[in-house]
Scaffold this motif. Structure first.
Motif, PDB file in Angstrom:
ATOM      1  N   THR A  54      35.059  39.765  36.541  1.00 37.25           N
ATOM      2  CA  THR A  54      35.042  39.026  35.279  1.00 37.25           C
ATOM      3  C   THR A  54      33.665  39.111  34.637  1.00 37.25           C
ATOM      4  N   LYS A  55      32.622  38.984  35.414  1.00 35.28           N
ATOM      5  CA  LYS A  55      31.251  39.092  34.894  1.00 35.28           C
ATOM      6  C   LYS A  55      31.009  40.476  34.288  1.00 35.28           C
TER       7      LYS A  55
ATOM      8  N   CYS B  55      40.365  33.652  28.478  1.00 38.71           N
ATOM      9  CA  CYS B  55      39.004  33.162  28.233  1.00 38.71           C
ATOM     10  C   CYS B  55      38.519  33.310  26.802  1.00 38.71           C
TER      11      CYS B  55
ATOM     12  N   GLN C  55      43.262  43.678  33.863  1.00 37.69           N
ATOM     13  CA  GLN C  55      42.270  42.626  34.112  1.00 37.69           C
ATOM     14  C   GLN C  55      41.554  42.250  32.825  1.00 37.69           C
TER      15      GLN C  55
ATOM     16  N   ILE D 236      34.381  32.287  38.692  1.00 38.19           N
ATOM     17  CA  ILE D 236      34.176  33.527  37.938  1.00 38.19           C
ATOM     18  C   ILE D 236      33.888  34.639  38.940  1.00 38.19           C
TER      19      ILE D 236
ATOM     20  N   PHE E 202      41.693  38.659  30.940  1.00 36.81           N
ATOM     21  CA  PHE E 202      40.448  37.985  30.575  1.00 36.81           C
ATOM     22  C   PHE E 202      40.482  37.556  29.108  1.00 36.81           C
TER      23      PHE E 202
END
Length: 59
Positions: A8-9, A49, A41, A4, A45
């Protein structure tokens, strides 16, 4: 399994802080995450996810 990333966080933090019923574009999520050109991005994601979450037509 992929690591990760910090980006992404940041994206996840923005998405988790959305209020119920709030709509935001991929571009706006990216900008709030500190990624002014991060719409792709955010989209990636969501695709990878958050398959169980409705990310189409806004997050």
């Amino acid at each position: 399994m992929a690591e990760i990333t910090e980006n992404t966080k940041k994206i996840l933090e923005v998405i988790l802080n959305l209020k119920e019923g709030q709509v935001m574009s991929y571009r706006d999520v990216g900008a709030l995450a500190g990624l002014p050109n991060g719409a792709r991005q955010v989209l990636e994601f969501c695709i990878r996810c958050l398959k169980n979450m409705n990310c189409h037509g806004g997050v």
